[in-house]
Design a protein around this motif. Structure first.
Motif, short mmCIF file in Angstrom:
data_model
loop_
_atom_site.label_atom_id
_atom_site.label_comp_id
_atom_site.label_asym_id
_atom_site.label_seq_id
_atom_site.Cartn_x
_atom_site.Cartn_y
_atom_site.Cartn_z
N LEU A 1 -6.78 0.09 -12.57
CA LEU A 1 -6.81 -1.19 -11.88
C LEU A 1 -6.42 -2.30 -12.84
N GLN B 1 0.85 -1.18 0.00
CA GLN B 1 0.00 0.00 0.00
C GLN B 1 0.89 1.24 0.00
N THR C 1 -2.74 5.40 -3.56
CA THR C 1 -3.61 6.56 -3.72
C THR C 1 -2.77 7.82 -3.61
N ASP D 1 0.59 5.29 -0.18
CA ASP D 1 -0.27 6.47 -0.20
C ASP D 1 0.58 7.73 -0.22
N GLU E 1 -1.07 -8.13 -4.11
CA GLU E 1 -2.01 -7.02 -4.16
C GLU E 1 -1.28 -5.72 -3.99
N HIS E 2 -1.59 -4.78 -4.82
CA HIS E 2 -0.95 -3.48 -4.70
C HIS E 2 -2.02 -2.40 -4.77
N GLU E 3 -1.93 -1.46 -3.84
CA GLU E 3 -2.89 -0.34 -3.88
C GLU E 3 -2.12 0.94 -3.70
N THR F 1 -7.95 6.87 -12.26
CA THR F 1 -7.92 5.59 -11.57
C THR F 1 -7.43 4.52 -12.52
N SER G 1 -5.64 6.93 -8.00
CA SER G 1 -5.36 5.69 -7.34
C SER G 1 -5.00 4.65 -8.37
N HIS G 2 -4.22 3.68 -7.96
CA HIS G 2 -4.07 2.51 -8.81
C HIS G 2 -4.00 1.27 -7.95
N GLY G 3 -4.34 0.19 -8.58
CA GLY G 3 -4.30 -1.06 -7.88
C GLY G 3 -3.86 -2.13 -8.84
#
Lengths: 480, 252, 383
Positions: free
Chosen positions: C300, A389, A421, A391, A417-419, C298, C328-330
């Motif tokens: 994803l 994560q 913001t 941010d 998983e990568h997030e 965004t 954001s990215h995911g």
């Protein structure tokens, strides 16, 4: 309501910008094989180490400085730097009382209560590195009872040559990268930690680094070895005096973690960031890597980066042992003209390896900050897990915030998983705080500290308090 | 008794260039509780934001005096420290900031302004826990980051708690009943009523009459087209419940 | 345009070199994950003409047939649009494949959309390699005039030997003027040793809208690269894609979205399924220029890995120079959901069938974002 004004005089508020006036023993500027021989000779090193240094130097000459990071800085003249500088003292100090008084005052200003600590009897052991030579190591006796070796790397080379020879360069070989190679050729001091099998360090080990002399590159090298079933928490703090010239810092930290062992490595980096116009400041090019060699081993990096004009740093975890765990918790704050390109690498090799990345970046002023990270899962790393994560928080309209994660997965069982913001401090949050009577500056500090909380909670208590203060100092004047 | 606390004269205000408040007049004396009722979208919340000085809500003309001082000249936090408190319809979440930390900063900012000594952690915690208990807010909830993951009812109870520890002279309740079931509504109303001491004034903004059964106002005003179109006592609220707002809403 | 001699096998890398164009090397960051070596391995001759056409789409549309990189049917009369053939263009960017495309253009179209088109325009590209390793360079210059709206569908298919090795190099220069909107759909199903390199360069003016979806199923190396400049307030882009591959292919989805103005919006959703020794690559960059405030971007990417030798390489990137933004990215990758699989099997569905159903559902999730229902149904029939 006016947008926060970013132009301010905060660059002049560097709290640690004093210069200690002590005579230093300094090598002439420039880098060649003779300088390396001089360093090795001054340090009374064995032949094998000199040879290793010279090999590194030879290889370094074939390399070129990397420029893939989002960093812009003046060309570094490697021949204009001094590669050795040691405080002049007639006889090596045997106790704190013998250490140069002005040196101890420096530490006091830094807030390392060296003297106090002996009185307080054993909370933290401090190995203070001052322009590359370790001057005082406390609590050695107490640690020695447990078989823990905690000393400067120079002493370790003298007293524990087999251990050093076995592990030096085994995690970061001199061929690794340009800056690591340079360090391998010219490193002058650093810390060495050896935790024997089954031993849990009874206290947190701490080293303070500080760059003092003008035009001196600081090339310290830290080596930590944690044998089976051992545990250690290691703290590293960094400061440098305020100077107009840029100072180069190219350090290496190598960590080896064996079966069921755990190492926690915490850094508060507060090198001089330069003034508000970007003049001066430390160029911080650091290679930090931990190898989780044993099964069920664990490494946890926690860093709070507020200083340096330029930061290039990616503390990494090589998860070789089955079930090994790598963690990276980072808060990076840039203000004024600071630039930071920092992140981590998680290399999954063993089975059932897990890694976690929590990165919080705050950019203010005219600064630029990049999170750059790699999560790599090799074909044999069955059931690898990663959660990342990242941010970013932007304060003011003139800064930049960038996120560049690389994810390379070659295993079907891996779950990654990568997030990420990016946002600014929300107007709604600011309004809410102000409606309750809290000033804008205080509100920003509250919100920023809240934003960093997931990382700060991994720092040891006394470090966390210092880090929280540093965050506030770093952001001073970045708002209205 | 009739000492004016808040005097709003010919207030005009706009949001994004659109005029929402037009020639609004209202005087609230010490100790009085006024209710403003009106159709959805009439600009009731805008009025509360204008009084608190929220960025983006621009006053184009008119004046607001609070305790005789020019309220509009003050910043958001100055108004808060002077004693203007807003129970928000949608309190914002601030991740990572524990509720107690937040409250302590707020309480001490207000106390400092009033020339009172700042509370130390022990005194502060004692006070917050006592007030919290009355509102059904336990220690666990106080440790959580402010408003993060709170249910609608928890958020409103937290707003009420903040009001009861900041002890403002003037509180604005913006749709304080939205999202509340009847039990939560009672807890919030009791909290508010405890603060009615004959000196503290309140402005209760609501769409429904329901809340006014629990917080009984001295005056009720109908707000439409940017200003008060009718005033009366609490019976007016019942009348509105019966007949709706249709007669006050002009065809556009 | 420079003339190439037919029937001569050109070493593509050599041809680029003598033309002063630098093709990416393994060290080129933007091509880090896509093994160009395989693409440049065999020499290519200029495609010989063919009249074979690709399968029809099950929708009412105006169709243009392109075979072996050349137009094979008369251009349809499309009410509200003007379509002409072009045989030379100039390339303004430094993109090496786009530069090659311009320098050695086989043919292309200039498409001007004047108002709202009543039905989609289909560009049906077909390859009939006839035993040769051919290459062609095709380009469309699409200009969507103010307040116009259109849907353009590109389909890439082949016939003949499945092991044909050929190279399709495509460029779309798209300009969306104020208030105009373009829906752009692509289906790529080239022969499994063929190579496909496509670049879409899109500029969008105020309140312009661009919606795209690309499904990649074929080729040895296929790169679908989209570069979008949001140049006016209110401009909006949706860049969605899906890829499915069981062979050894490298399927590359690369996007660069540049927010140059305030109040612009972009979103990207990319899903991939890889098996065999296939490699899925996603590189996405959202760039927010200074002062481009009140923007949102965004991104994803999700991938499902079905085999031990498959690989996923992802680099989602945010580059942000303005503070009042929401970005954001995911990225996520993992194997097929075992819980879901178990649930389906416990209800009597065979393992293979269950897997197929789950993979379908995984990809359909992206397809469901397509606004045009007949296009949506067509894509569903392709997975």
């Amino acid at each position: 309501m006016a947008q926060p004004d970013i132009i301010d005089e905060s660059g002049d508020k560097y709290k640690y910008g004093f210069i200690t006036d002590i005579e230093a023993d300094t090598a002439p500027a420039g880098l060649n094989a003779d300088i390396i021989r001089l360093i090795s000779q001054k340090k009374e090193e064995p032949e094998w180490l000199l040879e290793w240094r010279l090999k590194a130097f030879e290889f370094w000459q074939t390399m070129s400085e990397p420029h893939w990071a989002k960093l812009a800085y003046d060309k570094i003249d490697y021949q204009a730097l001094h590669y050795y500088s040691a405080p002049k003292q007639k006889v090596a100090p045997k106790s704190l009382q013998e250490v140069d008084k002005s040196l101890l005052e420096t530490y006091d200003k830094l807030g390392i209560p060296l003297k106090e600590q002996e009185a307080l009897a054993g909370v933290v052991a401090v190995d203070a590195v001052f322009d590359s030579v370790s001057v005082a190591t406390t609590y050695r006796a107490k640690l020695a009872e447990k078989g823990i070796i905690f000393c400067s790397i120079s002493e370790a080379i003298k007293n524990h040559p087999d251990l050093v020879k076995k592990y030096l360069g085994s995690v970061v070989p001199y061929t690794d990268n340009f800056f690591a190679c340079l360090n391998s050729a010219v490193f002058t001091d650093g810390s060495f930690v050896y935790i024997p099998k089954g031993v849990k360090s009874p206290m947190e080990l701490s080293t303070y680094f500080r760059i003092n002399a003008k035009n001196t590159g600081q090339f310290e090298r830290t080596l930590i070895v944690a044998e089976d079933d051992s545990y250690v928490s290691y703290l590293e703090g960094c400061t440098a005096p305020q100077r107009d010239e840029n100072q180069l810092h190219a350090a290496i930290v190598e960590i080896v973690v064996m079966n069921n062992a755990e190492v926690k490595y915490s850094t508060v980096q507060n090198w001089y960031p330069g003034d508000k116009d970007g003049k001066g400041g430390v160029y911080n090019f650091v290679t930090k890597r931990a190898a989780c060699r044993g099964a069920n081993s664990k490494i946890s990096w926690t860093q709070v980066e507020t200083g340096s004009a330029v930061t290039w740093k990616y503390p990494s975890c090589v998860l070789q042992g089955d079930n090994s765990v790598g963690e990276f918790y980072s808060v990076a704050i840039t203000n004024n003209r600071q630039q930071a390109d920092t992140g981590t690498k998680m290399i999954h090799i063993g089975k059932n390896t897990t890694s976690k990345i929590i990165s919080k970046g705050i950019s203010a002023g005219f600064s630029n900050q990049t999170y750059r990270g790699l999560v790599k899962v090799t074909p044999q790393a069955d059931n690898a897990r990663n959660y990342s994560q990242c941010d970013s928080l932007l304060i003011g309209a003139n800064c930049g915030s960038h996120t560049v994660p690389y994810v390379e997965n070659r295993n079907r069982n891996a779950v990654l998983e990568h997030e990420a913001t990016t946002s600014k401090i929300s107007d709604e949050q600011l309004f809410y705080c102000k409606q309750r009577g809290i000033s804008e500056e205080e509100a920003v500090s509250l919100i920023v500290n809240g934003f960093c909380k997931d990382v700060m909670q991994h720092l040891p208590m006394e470090f966390a308090i210092e880090a929280a203060k540093l965050i506030n100092i770093s952001l001073e004047g970045s708002v209205g | 008794m009739n000492t004016p606390l808040l005097e709003i004269e010919d207030l005009c205000a706009e949001v994004c260039g659109k005029q929402i408040i037009k020639d609004f007049n209202l005087t609230i004396n010490e100790g009085e509780v006024h209710a403003i009722m009106g159709p959805n979208g009439a600009g009731k919340s805008t009025l509360s934001y204008v009084l608190c000085g929220k960025p983006g809500y621009a006053v184009t003309s008119g004046s607001v005096r609070f305790k005789g001082k020019d309220l509009l000249a003050m910043s958001v936090e100055e108004r808060a420290r002077e004693g203007v408190f807003l129970i928000m319809q949608y309190p914002v979440e601030i991740p990572g900031v524990p509720t107690t930390t937040f409250l302590k900063h707020a309480v001490n900012a207000v106390r400092k302004h009033q020339g009172l000594p700042e509370l130390d952690t022990m005194e502060f915690l004692k006070m917050v826990r006592e007030e919290g208990r009355l509102l059904g807010i336990d220690n666990e909830m106080l440790k959580r980051p402010i408003n993060v993951g709170f249910s609608g009812g928890e958020k409103k109870r937290m707003e009420t708690l903040e009001m009861s520890i900041l002890k403002p002279d003037f509180a604005i309740l913006d749709e304080a009943d939205s999202g509340l079931d009847i039990d939560a509504l009672k807890v919030v109303a009791e909290g508010v009523n405890r603060l009615r001491d004959g000196k503290r004034s309140m402005l209760v903004i609501t769409h429904y009459q329901r809340l006014l059964n629990y917080i009984v106002p001295d005056f009720v005003h109908v707000f439409a087209d940017g200003h008060i179109v009718r005033s009366g006592n609490k019976d007016l609220a019942l009348e509105l419940e019966q007949n709706g707002y249709a007669e006050f809403v002009k065809e556009k | 345009m420079t003339n190439l001699v037919p029937n001569i096998a050109y070493d593509y890398a050599e041809l680029a070199k003598v033309s002063g164009i630098e093709l990416p090397t393994p060290k080129t960051e933007a091509w880090k994950y896509t093994r160009l070596r395989d693409l440049l391995d065999c020499p290519y001759t200029l495609c010989t003409p063919s009249s074979a056409t690709g399968p029809e789409l099950p929708l009412k549309a105006d169709v243009i047939h392109i075979s072996n990189g050349r137009l094979v049917s008369a251009l349809p009369q499309v009410a509200g649009a003007e379509i002409t053939v072009i045989d030379h263009v100039e390339e303004k960017t430094h993109h090496p494949f786009a530069q090659m495309n311009a320098l050695y253009l086989t043919q292309g179209l200039q498409i001007t959309i004047r108002r709202k088109l009543s039905r989609p325009l289909v560009l049906n590209y077909h390859m009939s390699p006839n035993g040769e390793n051919g290459f062609y360079h095709w380009r469309n210059i699409i200009n969507c005039e103010k307040d116009s709206s259109a849907a353009i569908i590109e389909q890439f298919t082949y016939e003949g030997e499945v092991k044909s090795c050929y190279l399709a190099n495509l460029v779309n220069d798209i300009n969306i003027q104020a208030g105009a909107s373009l829906q752009h759909y692509k289906y790529q199903n080239e022969a499994f040793k063929a190579n496909h390199v496509a670049l879409h360069e899109i500029t969008i003016a105020a309140d312009g809208k661009y919606e795209s979806f690309c499904l990649q199923k074929g080729a040895n190396i296929a790169r679908n690269e989209t570069e979008i400049s949001l140049n006016g307030e209110g401009a909006e882009a949706v860049v969605n894609a899906a890829y499915m591959m069981n062979g050894w292919a490298t399927l590359d989805t690369t996007t660069n979205v540049y927010h140059y103005q305030p109040h612009t919006k972009s979103s990207q959703l990319v899903k991939g399924v890889v098996g065999g020794t296939a490699k899925g690559v996603f590189q996405g960059r959202i760039h927010i220029a200074p002062n481009a405030v009140c923007t949102s971007g965004t991104q994803l990417h999700k991938a499902m890995v079905l085999s031990d030798d498959a690989e996923i390489d992802v680099k989602p990137e945010l580059e942000i120079f303005a503070d009042d933004v929401k970005c954001s990215h995911g990225a996520a990758s993992g194997e097929i959901d075992k819980e879901q699989l178990f649930y389906m099997r416990s209800r009597g569905i065979g393992e293979e069938e269950a897997k197929t159903l789950l993979i379908d559902a995984y990809v359909t999730d992206v397809i469901n974002h397509i606004t045009d229902s007949s296009v949506r149904e067509w894509f569903k029939s392709l997975i």
